[in-house]
Design a protein around this motif. Structure first.
Motif, PDB file in Angstrom:
ATOM      1  N   SER A   1      66.383  69.029  41.202  1.00  0.00           N
ATOM      2  CA  SER A   1      65.133  69.521  42.153  1.00  0.00           C
ATOM      3  C   SER A   1      64.161  69.528  41.280  1.00  0.00           C
ATOM      4  CB  SER A   1      65.279  70.747  42.914  1.00  0.00           C
ATOM      5  OG  SER A   1      65.778  71.663  41.977  1.00  0.00           O
ATOM      6  N   ALA A   2      64.238  70.255  39.958  1.00  0.00           N
ATOM      7  CA  ALA A   2      63.459  70.170  38.752  1.00  0.00           C
ATOM      8  C   ALA A   2      62.861  68.879  38.298  1.00  0.00           C
ATOM      9  CB  ALA A   2      63.912  70.945  37.402  1.00  0.00           C
ATOM     10  N   ILE A   3      63.706  67.939  38.116  1.00  0.00           N
ATOM     11  CA  ILE A   3      63.165  66.578  37.735  1.00  0.00           C
ATOM     12  C   ILE A   3      62.207  65.936  38.656  1.00  0.00           C
ATOM     13  CG2 ILE A   3      64.163  64.343  37.197  1.00  0.00           C
ATOM     14  CD1 ILE A   3      66.244  65.474  35.579  1.00  0.00           C
ATOM     15  N   ARG A   4      62.826  66.094  40.017  1.00  0.00           N
ATOM     16  CA  ARG A   4      62.213  65.328  41.240  1.00  0.00           C
ATOM     17  C   ARG A   4      60.906  65.850  41.394  1.00  0.00           C
ATOM     18  NH1 ARG A   4      66.870  65.786  44.265  1.00  0.00           N
ATOM     19  NH2 ARG A   4      66.104  67.902  44.760  1.00  0.00           N
ATOM     20  N   THR A   5      60.637  67.435  40.945  1.00  0.00           N
ATOM     21  CA  THR A   5      59.550  68.034  41.415  1.00  0.00           C
ATOM     22  C   THR A   5      58.621  67.573  40.284  1.00  0.00           C
ATOM     23  OG1 THR A   5      60.582  70.087  42.175  1.00  0.00           O
ATOM     24  CG2 THR A   5      58.178  70.127  41.283  1.00  0.00           C
ATOM     25  N   ILE A   6      58.880  67.680  38.971  1.00  0.00           N
ATOM     26  CA  ILE A   6      58.054  67.186  37.857  1.00  0.00           C
ATOM     27  C   ILE A   6      57.466  65.697  38.002  1.00  0.00           C
ATOM     28  CG2 ILE A   6      58.182  66.544  35.445  1.00  0.00           C
ATOM     29  CD1 ILE A   6      60.015  69.077  34.913  1.00  0.00           C
ATOM     30  N   HIS A   7      58.704  64.784  38.623  1.00  0.00           N
ATOM     31  CA  HIS A   7      58.259  63.304  39.029  1.00  0.00           C
ATOM     32  C   HIS A   7      57.044  63.214  40.105  1.00  0.00           C
ATOM     33  CE1 HIS A   7      58.680  59.315  40.876  1.00  0.00           C
ATOM     34  NE2 HIS A   7      58.923  58.897  39.148  1.00  0.00           N
ATOM     35  N   THR A   8      57.331  63.957  41.071  1.00  0.00           N
ATOM     36  CA  THR A   8      56.348  64.084  42.152  1.00  0.00           C
ATOM     37  C   THR A   8      54.742  64.550  41.536  1.00  0.00           C
ATOM     38  OG1 THR A   8      58.148  64.754  43.758  1.00  0.00           O
ATOM     39  CG2 THR A   8      55.860  65.260  44.253  1.00  0.00           C
ATOM     40  N   ILE A   9      54.727  65.424  40.830  1.00  0.00           N
ATOM     41  CA  ILE A   9      53.698  65.871  40.206  1.00  0.00           C
ATOM     42  C   ILE A   9      53.064  64.912  39.289  1.00  0.00           C
ATOM     43  CG2 ILE A   9      52.628  67.446  38.353  1.00  0.00           C
ATOM     44  CD1 ILE A   9      54.556  69.661  39.421  1.00  0.00           C
ATOM     45  N   LEU A  10      53.850  64.135  38.486  1.00  0.00           N
ATOM     46  CA  LEU A  10      53.281  63.051  37.518  1.00  0.00           C
ATOM     47  C   LEU A  10      52.633  61.924  38.529  1.00  0.00           C
ATOM     48  CD1 LEU A  10      56.118  62.970  34.751  1.00  0.00           C
ATOM     49  CD2 LEU A  10      53.664  64.076  34.515  1.00  0.00           C
ATOM     50  N   THR A  11      53.493  61.537  39.528  1.00  0.00           N
ATOM     51  CA  THR A  11      53.195  60.398  40.429  1.00  0.00           C
ATOM     52  C   THR A  11      51.972  60.883  40.956  1.00  0.00           C
ATOM     53  OG1 THR A  11      55.722  59.730  40.783  1.00  0.00           O
ATOM     54  CG2 THR A  11      53.894  59.007  42.460  1.00  0.00           C
ATOM     55  N   PHE A  12      51.676  61.688  41.597  1.00  0.00           N
ATOM     56  CA  PHE A  12      50.456  62.292  42.190  1.00  0.00           C
ATOM     57  C   PHE A  12      49.311  62.521  41.161  1.00  0.00           C
ATOM     58  CE2 PHE A  12      47.180  65.265  43.421  1.00  0.00           C
ATOM     59  CZ  PHE A  12      46.737  64.755  44.775  1.00  0.00           C
ATOM     60  N   GLN A  13      49.492  62.922  40.003  1.00  0.00           N
ATOM     61  CA  GLN A  13      48.391  62.881  38.935  1.00  0.00           C
ATOM     62  C   GLN A  13      48.152  61.539  38.481  1.00  0.00           C
ATOM     63  OE1 GLN A  13      49.630  65.648  35.774  1.00  0.00           O
ATOM     64  NE2 GLN A  13      48.897  67.549  37.091  1.00  0.00           N
ATOM     65  N   THR A  14      48.977  60.632  38.433  1.00  0.00           N
ATOM     66  CA  THR A  14      48.681  59.018  38.066  1.00  0.00           C
ATOM     67  C   THR A  14      47.829  58.643  39.139  1.00  0.00           C
ATOM     68  OG1 THR A  14      50.667  58.912  36.967  1.00  0.00           O
ATOM     69  CG2 THR A  14      49.650  56.954  37.675  1.00  0.00           C
ATOM     70  N   SER A  15      48.097  58.702  40.439  1.00  0.00           N
ATOM     71  CA  SER A  15      47.291  58.229  41.635  1.00  0.00           C
ATOM     72  C   SER A  15      45.910  58.984  41.755  1.00  0.00           C
ATOM     73  CB  SER A  15      48.175  58.470  42.991  1.00  0.00           C
ATOM     74  OG  SER A  15      47.347  57.909  44.228  1.00  0.00           O
ATOM     75  N   LEU A  16      46.014  60.381  41.382  1.00  0.00           N
ATOM     76  CA  LEU A  16      44.845  61.018  41.450  1.00  0.00           C
ATOM     77  C   LEU A  16      43.634  60.383  40.221  1.00  0.00           C
ATOM     78  CD1 LEU A  16      42.537  63.214  42.576  1.00  0.00           C
ATOM     79  CD2 LEU A  16      44.094  64.796  41.029  1.00  0.00           C
ATOM     80  N   LEU A  17      44.310  60.373  39.190  1.00  0.00           N
ATOM     81  CA  LEU A  17      43.353  60.098  38.045  1.00  0.00           C
ATOM     82  C   LEU A  17      43.056  58.396  38.099  1.00  0.00           C
ATOM     83  CD1 LEU A  17      45.122  61.768  35.104  1.00  0.00           C
ATOM     84  CD2 LEU A  17      43.269  62.242  35.920  1.00  0.00           C
ATOM     85  N   ARG A  18      43.862  57.693  38.777  1.00  0.00           N
ATOM     86  CA  ARG A  18      43.461  56.408  38.930  1.00  0.00           C
ATOM     87  C   ARG A  18      42.077  56.125  39.889  1.00  0.00           C
ATOM     88  NH1 ARG A  18      49.047  53.295  39.376  1.00  0.00           N
ATOM     89  NH2 ARG A  18      49.376  53.019  37.164  1.00  0.00           N
ATOM     90  N   ASN A  19      41.829  57.102  40.666  1.00  0.00           N
ATOM     91  CA  ASN A  19      40.893  57.316  41.554  1.00  0.00           C
ATOM     92  C   ASN A  19      40.081  58.378  41.683  1.00  0.00           C
ATOM     93  OD1 ASN A  19      41.848  54.805  43.532  1.00  0.00           O
ATOM     94  ND2 ASN A  19      43.769  56.108  43.195  1.00  0.00           N
ATOM     95  N   ALA A  20      39.680  58.527  40.421  1.00  0.00           N
ATOM     96  CA  ALA A  20      38.881  59.867  40.265  1.00  0.00           C
ATOM     97  C   ALA A  20      37.684  59.658  39.103  1.00  0.00           C
ATOM     98  CB  ALA A  20      39.677  61.211  39.616  1.00  0.00           C
ATOM     99  N   THR A  21      36.544  60.444  39.573  1.00  0.00           N
ATOM    100  CA  THR A  21      35.530  60.644  38.409  1.00  0.00           C
ATOM    101  C   THR A  21      35.725  61.882  37.693  1.00  0.00           C
ATOM    102  OG1 THR A  21      34.199  61.610  40.131  1.00  0.00           O
ATOM    103  CG2 THR A  21      34.077  59.323  39.939  1.00  0.00           C
ATOM    104  N   ASN A  22      34.811  62.112  36.606  1.00  0.00           N
ATOM    105  CA  ASN A  22      34.659  63.282  36.068  1.00  0.00           C
ATOM    106  C   ASN A  22      36.212  63.735  35.448  1.00  0.00           C
ATOM    107  OD1 ASN A  22      31.955  63.863  36.156  1.00  0.00           O
ATOM    108  ND2 ASN A  22      32.438  64.837  38.244  1.00  0.00           N
ATOM    109  N   LYS A  23      36.843  62.857  34.849  1.00  0.00           N
ATOM    110  CA  LYS A  23      38.115  62.996  34.065  1.00  0.00           C
ATOM    111  C   LYS A  23      38.028  63.649  33.014  1.00  0.00           C
ATOM    112  CE  LYS A  23      39.692  58.453  36.029  1.00  0.00           C
ATOM    113  NZ  LYS A  23      39.620  57.143  35.816  1.00  0.00           N
ATOM    114  N   VAL A  24      37.089  64.116  32.530  1.00  0.00           N
ATOM    115  CA  VAL A  24      37.004  65.040  31.456  1.00  0.00           C
ATOM    116  C   VAL A  24      37.439  66.555  31.803  1.00  0.00           C
ATOM    117  CG1 VAL A  24      34.570  65.878  31.713  1.00  0.00           C
ATOM    118  CG2 VAL A  24      35.401  65.950  29.490  1.00  0.00           C
ATOM    119  N   VAL A  25      37.491  66.897  33.089  1.00  0.00           N
ATOM    120  CA  VAL A  25      38.057  68.089  33.423  1.00  0.00           C
ATOM    121  C   VAL A  25      39.690  67.902  33.289  1.00  0.00           C
ATOM    122  CG1 VAL A  25      38.098  69.334  35.630  1.00  0.00           C
ATOM    123  CG2 VAL A  25      36.204  68.301  34.907  1.00  0.00           C
ATOM    124  N   TYR A  26      40.172  66.922  33.202  1.00  0.00           N
ATOM    125  CA  TYR A  26      41.664  67.002  33.244  1.00  0.00           C
ATOM    126  C   TYR A  26      42.116  67.747  31.891  1.00  0.00           C
ATOM    127  CZ  TYR A  26      46.431  65.141  33.647  1.00  0.00           C
ATOM    128  OH  TYR A  26      47.654  64.932  33.896  1.00  0.00           O
TER     129      TYR A  26
END
Length: 199
Positions: A154-179
């Protein structure tokens, strides 16, 4: 007439009008690390506050003192993020509006890396020693597959879910300096799980 706004770059901010994106942002914003750090005393205000590295370190130290208690509802956060496996919105996200959800994801990644040191093959780099060559640090990292099984799936799934979402968010985001999670991503490249290191 649409409202006129100005930014530091002179480009007007995009108005988010997709109700699904607004709803997602509101649901994810309720996972507030600052409110959890206040221990529920209700003294936190509703303003968005950018967390710096000291706040993340403070939440990490509190987690260690609380016998690795999660800083927030990790399962609830993972459930919300699983509903968005890829970015299907027309608008680009302005990361300034995503500060609270990003801080929650950052605290969750920090919690898992502290709670399961065998998750990483290499020791985490400290903020004081960016080279990772500290002579006082001892490696508690994993080099065998037997310790990888000590990490709950469950920990690995949760981390993978977060990383997948962050990848998708960063590909479609502006002001990436906040990351603010580059250190976590760098550490997870040396994960004992091939699923996480390739995410």
């Amino acid at each position: 007439m649409a409202p006129v706004t100005a930014t530091s770059t002179g480009i007007a901010r995009q108005t988010i009008d997709d109700p699904k994106l607004i709803s997602l942002l509101r649901r994810l914003s309720r996972f507030d690390v600052a409110a959890a750090a206040d221990d529920g005393d209700g003294s936190g205000d509703g303003d968005v506050v950018m967390a710096d590295a000291d706040a993340t370190t403070e939440s990490s130290n509190k987690a260690k003192n609380n016998k690795m208690k999660p800083p927030l509802d990790v399962e609830g956060l993972a459930k919300e993020l699983e509903g968005v496996p890829r970015w299907h919105f027309q608008e680009q996200a302005d990361l300034y509006e995503w500060i609270r959800p990003l801080n929650a994801m950052d605290a969750t990644l920090d919690y898992f890396m502290d709670a399961y040191p065998s998750l990483l093959l290499l020791p985490r780099q400290s903020e004081h020693d960016p080279t990772g060559t500290s002579s006082t640090s001892t490696s508690t990292s994993s080099t065998t597959t037997s310790t990888e099984t000590s990490i709950p799936p469950s920990a690995i799934r949760t981390i993978h879910t977060i990383l997948t979402f962050q990848t998708s968010l960063l590909r479609n985001a502006t002001n990436k300096v906040v990351y603010n999670s580059l250190a976590h991503l760098t550490s997870l490249l040396a994960s004992s799980s091939s699923l996480l290191s390739s995410a």
